[in-house]
Structures are given as C-alpha cells and as structure tokens.
Enzyme design. Structure first.
Site, PDB file in Angstrom:
ATOM      1  N   SER A 139       0.850  -1.199   0.000  1.00 52.56           N
ATOM      2  CA  SER A 139       0.000   0.000   0.000  1.00 52.56           C
ATOM      3  C   SER A 139       0.883   1.245   0.000  1.00 52.56           C
ATOM      4  O   SER A 139       2.033   1.204   0.461  1.00 52.56           O
ATOM      5  CB  SER A 139      -0.878   0.019   1.254  1.00 52.56           C
ATOM      6  N   TYR A 152      -1.458   0.027  10.616  1.00 51.52           N
ATOM      7  CA  TYR A 152      -1.709  -0.365   9.217  1.00 51.52           C
ATOM      8  C   TYR A 152      -0.504   0.013   8.355  1.00 51.52           C
ATOM      9  O   TYR A 152      -0.024  -0.802   7.558  1.00 51.52           O
ATOM     10  CB  TYR A 152      -2.993   0.283   8.693  1.00 51.52           C
TER      11      TYR A 152
END
Ligand code: NDP
Ligand code: 8X3
Length: 252
Positions: A139, A152
């Site tokens: 990501s 995250y």
C-alpha cells in the site's frame, strides 16, 4: 496446460476482481477467504471459464493454511502465481486512542497471515519455477505515513521489505516477487476500516475518482504475464486525484 493462480481474499475488492480477470483467461484458480457464500457464488460464476477450487480459509489460522496447502492436488498444487491480497485496516484513530486488539488483528492478518501463506506455498511455487510470480499487495501506507495510519502503515511497510528480501532468497529459482502498492481504491476496505460506516465510505470516495478493483486486477495480470526476465520490484499506483500532503509543523 493452464497456469494456476492462488489468491487470498477473493471474496471482495481486489481479490474478487483478480479472480475474474485471471479466470477469464482460463487460469486455474484457488480462491480463498472466510466468507463461504461469496466463494461459492464466485465459483459458480466462473464455471465454464476455468477450473476453480474454493477454499474457506482464514489466513490467521496457521494450521488451517498449512493443511489446505498440503491437501492441494494438480492442477491446483502447481501454483504459478500467488497473490497475497487478504488484508485489512481497522480504525483511523490516533495511536493513543486505538484499540490494541485492532492492532493485533492487522498484524495477524497483513503480516503473519501473508507470511504463513507464502511459507506454505513456497515449495510449490519454486517447483513451478521460471516465470512464477508472487504479488504481495502492499500500500501507499507502507511508503507514506499519515495520521491514524499507525499499525496499518507498519504492516504494509513490512510487506514491501519482506518482498525485497524474498527476492534475494529466491535468486536463481526464476521466481519473481513484486510489491504492488495501491493508493485510494474503492472497495469494502473502507467499510471494514470504519466498522461499516456508509457515510465515511461515501466521503472517502466522493469526487475522487478512486482506483477500481478492476484496475488493480489488470495490473496484477500485467505483472504476472511480463516476460520472464523482468521483475517489477515495487509498483506504487495512486488515483490521479491523489497526491502527497505537506509535512506538518505544530507551532507554538
Ligand atoms: P476488501 O475489504 O474489499 O477485501 C479484503 C479481502 O481480504 C476480502 O476478500 C476478505 O475476505 C479478505 N480477508 C480479510 N481478512 C482475512 C482473513 N483473516 N483471512 C482470509 N481473508 C481475509 O479490501 P481490498 O480489496 O481493498 O483490499 C485488499 C488488499 O489491498 C488488502 O491487503 C488491503 O490492505 C490492500 N489495499 C487496499 C487499498 C484500498 O484503498 N482499498 C489500497 C492499498 C492496499 P473475507 O472477509 O471473506 O475473509
Ligand atoms: C489503503 C490505502 O491510503 O487508505 O492501503 O492507507 S490508504
């Protein structure tokens, strides 16, 4: 003979779109996820296009992953492409307000789950050899910190560095490893992150022309079908309307 794709998290978003993309090309598919009804519906949908093995699998269940991989039979055991896609973000609060349980679930899924699946399937992938590809879904969060990203972001930074280190170890096997790092993309990801908040979902994507799961599926297809002598180490993809924020200074 058709190639085999093993994909985690095929019940929605990127994983579902990848299954459809590779299935439309006649690849054999091992589709996995926790939601059995969705796996069955997808297997029904793809019937006639390709061979599909739906496997209800929670990537955080190490024994279940090992057992599922050990039970694979040809053609599903001859994994040519693995897409490590299953993952999630939970919460957007500052670290000091976060639920530790959510942090651990992200680590268990995005880090431990991904490594468990990779470790279990490596012998199969190495046996398949030249041109085989592992695509790890990282990501932009692994590259660029942002408020509320905390754990995250950390899990996705792990995915990138793990991908590079895996490449080192796989030197000479012909197996490729890519870290694919998307930015703003429209999927259930935002509903999961916000505990099902539809308003947050709408606000996240409104007017932003986010990346669509099909865009990521096409990118995965490209990565998996490149000439064998090419390895894309890392590929960061943003929506055109998404760029970087400025560095923050908290002034007196
Ligand atoms: P979705 O929520 O639509 O899909 C997530 C998938 O992961 C689902 O199929 C879900 O299946 C599966 N999954 C979650 N936890 C587990 C688990 N413990 N075991 C097995 N499967 C699991 O989100 P996306 O498609 O957007 O996300 C896919 C990946 O892309 C994730 O790794 C995410 O971090 C990453 N990503 C997403 C971006 C975005 O903006 N959407 C941008 C960059 C990266 P089930 O619930 O059935 O188990
Ligand atoms: C998902 C993209 O920007 O919400 O990985 O972290 S972001």
């Amino acid at each position: 003979m058709s190639q085999t794709l093993f994909i985690t998290g095929a019940t929605s978003g990127f994983g579902l779109a990848c299954a459809r993309r590779f299935g439309s090309e006649g690849w054999n598919l091992v589709i996995t996820g926790r939601r059995e009804d969705r796996l069955r519906a997808l297997a029904d949908e793809l019937k006639g296009q390709c061979q599909v093995l739906p496997l209800v699998l929670d990537v955080t269940d190490t024994d279940a992953v090992k057992a599922a991989v050990a039970a694979l039979e040809p053609p599903f055991s001859e994994v040519y492409t693995l897409i490590n896609n299953a993952g999630l973000a939970l919460g957007t609060e500052p670290a000091q307000d976060c639920d530790l349980e959510n942090w651990h679930r992200m680590i268990d899924t995005n880090v431990k789950g991904l490594t468990t699946v990779t470790h279990s399937l490596l012998p199969n992938i190495i046996r398949t050899g030249k041109g085989a590809t592992i695509i790890n879904i990282g990501s932009v969060a692994g590259h660029w910190p942002y408020p509320g990203g905390n754990t995250y972001c950390g899990t996705k930074a792990f995915v990138e560095q793990f991908s590079y280190a895996l490449r080192c170890d796989l030197e000479g096997t012909g197996v490729r490893v890519s870290n694919l790092a998307p930015g703003l993309s429209e999927s259930e990801f935002t509903l999961v992150r916000t505990g099902g908040n539809r308003e947050a979902y709408d606000a996240t994507y409104a007017g932003a022309e986010p990346i669509q799961p099909e865009d990521i599926a096409n990118t995965c297809w490209w990565l998996a079908t490149l000439p064998h002598h090419m390895n894309i180490n890392s590929l960061e993809v943003m929506a055109t309307r998404q760029t970087w924020g400025r560095l923050s200074i908290h002034r007196e």
